[in-house]
Design a protein around this motif. Sequence first.
Motif, PDB file in Angstrom:
ATOM      1  N   PHE A 139       0.860  -1.179   0.000  1.00 23.72           N
ATOM      2  CA  PHE A 139       0.000   0.000   0.000  1.00 23.72           C
ATOM      3  C   PHE A 139       0.900   1.234   0.000  1.00 23.72           C
ATOM      4  CE2 PHE A 139      -3.080   2.719   2.650  1.00 23.72           C
ATOM      5  CZ  PHE A 139      -3.764   3.141   1.518  1.00 23.72           C
ATOM      6  N   PRO A 140       0.882   2.054  -1.054  1.00 20.75           N
ATOM      7  CA  PRO A 140       1.850   3.148  -1.202  1.00 20.75           C
ATOM      8  C   PRO A 140       1.871   4.146  -0.054  1.00 20.75           C
ATOM      9  CG  PRO A 140       0.606   2.824  -3.234  1.00 20.75           C
ATOM     10  CD  PRO A 140      -0.045   1.976  -2.206  1.00 20.75           C
ATOM     11  N   MET A 182       8.415  -4.257  11.035  1.00 21.42           N
ATOM     12  CA  MET A 182       8.010  -4.679   9.706  1.00 21.42           C
ATOM     13  C   MET A 182       6.496  -4.547   9.613  1.00 21.42           C
ATOM     14  SD  MET A 182       8.202  -8.869   9.868  1.00 21.42           S
ATOM     15  CE  MET A 182       7.417  -9.028   8.265  1.00 21.42           C
ATOM     16  N   VAL A 183       6.000  -4.331   8.398  1.00 19.91           N
ATOM     17  CA  VAL A 183       4.561  -4.184   8.160  1.00 19.91           C
ATOM     18  C   VAL A 183       4.084  -5.335   7.283  1.00 19.91           C
ATOM     19  CG1 VAL A 183       2.786  -2.787   7.021  1.00 19.91           C
ATOM     20  CG2 VAL A 183       4.551  -1.678   8.418  1.00 19.91           C
ATOM     21  N   GLY A 188      -4.509  -9.227   1.946  1.00 19.91           N
ATOM     22  CA  GLY A 188      -3.563  -8.394   1.235  1.00 19.91           C
ATOM     23  C   GLY A 188      -4.143  -7.314   0.349  1.00 19.91           C
ATOM     24  N   ASN A 189      -3.559  -6.158   0.437  1.00 23.70           N
ATOM     25  CA  ASN A 189      -3.737  -5.068  -0.515  1.00 23.70           C
ATOM     26  C   ASN A 189      -2.350  -4.751  -1.039  1.00 23.70           C
ATOM     27  OD1 ASN A 189      -4.131  -2.674  -1.924  1.00 23.70           O
ATOM     28  ND2 ASN A 189      -4.846  -1.495  -0.183  1.00 23.70           N
ATOM     29  N   PRO A 190      -2.056  -5.061  -2.307  1.00 27.75           N
ATOM     30  CA  PRO A 190      -2.982  -5.247  -3.431  1.00 27.75           C
ATOM     31  C   PRO A 190      -3.155  -6.698  -3.902  1.00 27.75           C
ATOM     32  CG  PRO A 190      -0.824  -4.733  -4.286  1.00 27.75           C
ATOM     33  CD  PRO A 190      -0.674  -4.815  -2.790  1.00 27.75           C
ATOM     34  N   VAL A 382       2.193   0.404  -6.876  1.00 26.69           N
ATOM     35  CA  VAL A 382       2.219  -0.411  -5.663  1.00 26.69           C
ATOM     36  C   VAL A 382       3.541  -1.168  -5.523  1.00 26.69           C
ATOM     37  CG1 VAL A 382      -0.281  -0.641  -5.525  1.00 26.69           C
ATOM     38  CG2 VAL A 382       1.024  -2.330  -6.836  1.00 26.69           C
ATOM     39  N   GLY A 383       4.507  -0.821  -6.386  1.00 29.48           N
ATOM     40  CA  GLY A 383       5.858  -1.358  -6.233  1.00 29.48           C
ATOM     41  C   GLY A 383       6.271  -2.456  -7.181  1.00 29.48           C
TER      42      GLY A 383
END
Length: 428
Positions: A139-140, A182-183, A188-190, A382-383
């Motif tokens: 998630f950005p 850590m997150v 999950g998103n995305p 989103v990476g």
Amino acid sequence: MMMKKWAFQRNSEPKTTSETPTSSVLTILMSNLNQSDRRPIIPMAHGEPSLSPCFGTIQTTADAIAEAVHSAKFNGYSPTGGLLPPRRAVAEYLSQGLTNKLSPDDVFLTMGCKHAAQNILTVLKGSKSNNILFPKPGFPYYEFLARSCHLEVRYFDLLPEKDWEVDLDSLESLADENTVAMVIINPGNPCGNVFTHQHLKKVAEIARNLGILVISDEVYDHITFGKNPFVSMGNFGSIVPVVTLGSLSKRFVVPGWRLGWLVTHDPNGILKQHGIIESIKGYFHMSSNVPTFIQGALPDILGRREDHISSKNVNIIREATNSCYKGIIDIPGVSCPSKPEGSIFIMVKLDISAFKDIKDDLDFCVKIAKEESVLILPGISVGLKNWLRVTIAIDPSSLEDAIKRLKSFCGRHSKKSKSVECWLDHIS
């Protein structure tokens, strides 16, 4: 007298690893829509089911708000972290699936899940040398927030071939003595994945060995529809300190109400011992509290257990997932390595080599917006480059139409279509 030069200037926007921020991407896509196309725009780039008429809000939820307002009991200021009855209601609500039961003291009410994330990342920022581990894709907002807090951002991979599990081997290589947390995002998103109990336990054990906090974004906790049931990371608080984040927005389809929570799972008292709990409380002295009338309605909303609308919404998303997944299989140039089991998104992989005139994922999204009036978020937001994040929480008829438009678009831009055209020209 010569005027002094103005001393103020704008604060530079935190840089991110994404080539183009999400907000900028959406602006680009919207500006490329063909205004002469009479077909309806299909919005598959957002994450807000409330925009689709098929997703209803539970009537008793609205009734609870009205009752709280009319009671005139909730017109004053709220204490830091929220009123006691709603904090108790959240503790009881979340404790249903937990090994270690929560108390109201573990719960802090926030202005949505983003506010909860802002609180804990601000608390953790510490020195400028501290770093934090985020999932990729993710998630950005977390990256923007971390950089605004001067936290160095490092990324661990999620593995599509393993249902987007955390790449556990990479965690230890990324962390050092300055890593604070850590997150994870579950569901999950995305990616639409749902972590298993076994996998979450492994994550907890590695985090304990590294001496870092686990922050678990669980805003989609009740939107699951696959083989893996939702398991809260809070179940592993006895292994490693955990902070979970959540909100009313997704399950009850009320994102604009901005009611979320930050919950600490710390049966061993590690967070308290290190001053994290006091720092969380201190942060709330600097920010606004959730409107009291929404807090006042919360025990009624969470306590009524009337989930027929919620179940209906999840069933719609389940069917949408099945339709989208099956539809993508037949489309040249795109694939879906893992079928979603939760949340409202699906990650679609692009094979750029299959297209004759598509440069990358952003180019794909710009062109399909222009040619088909379909809005899809490119993976770079989103990476993940050359992927697409597709929102499936839209009206079923719109989703069916979107799949048809996507198939038409990919067929038109496929290299194979060019070969067919050349062959037709040759035989004619």
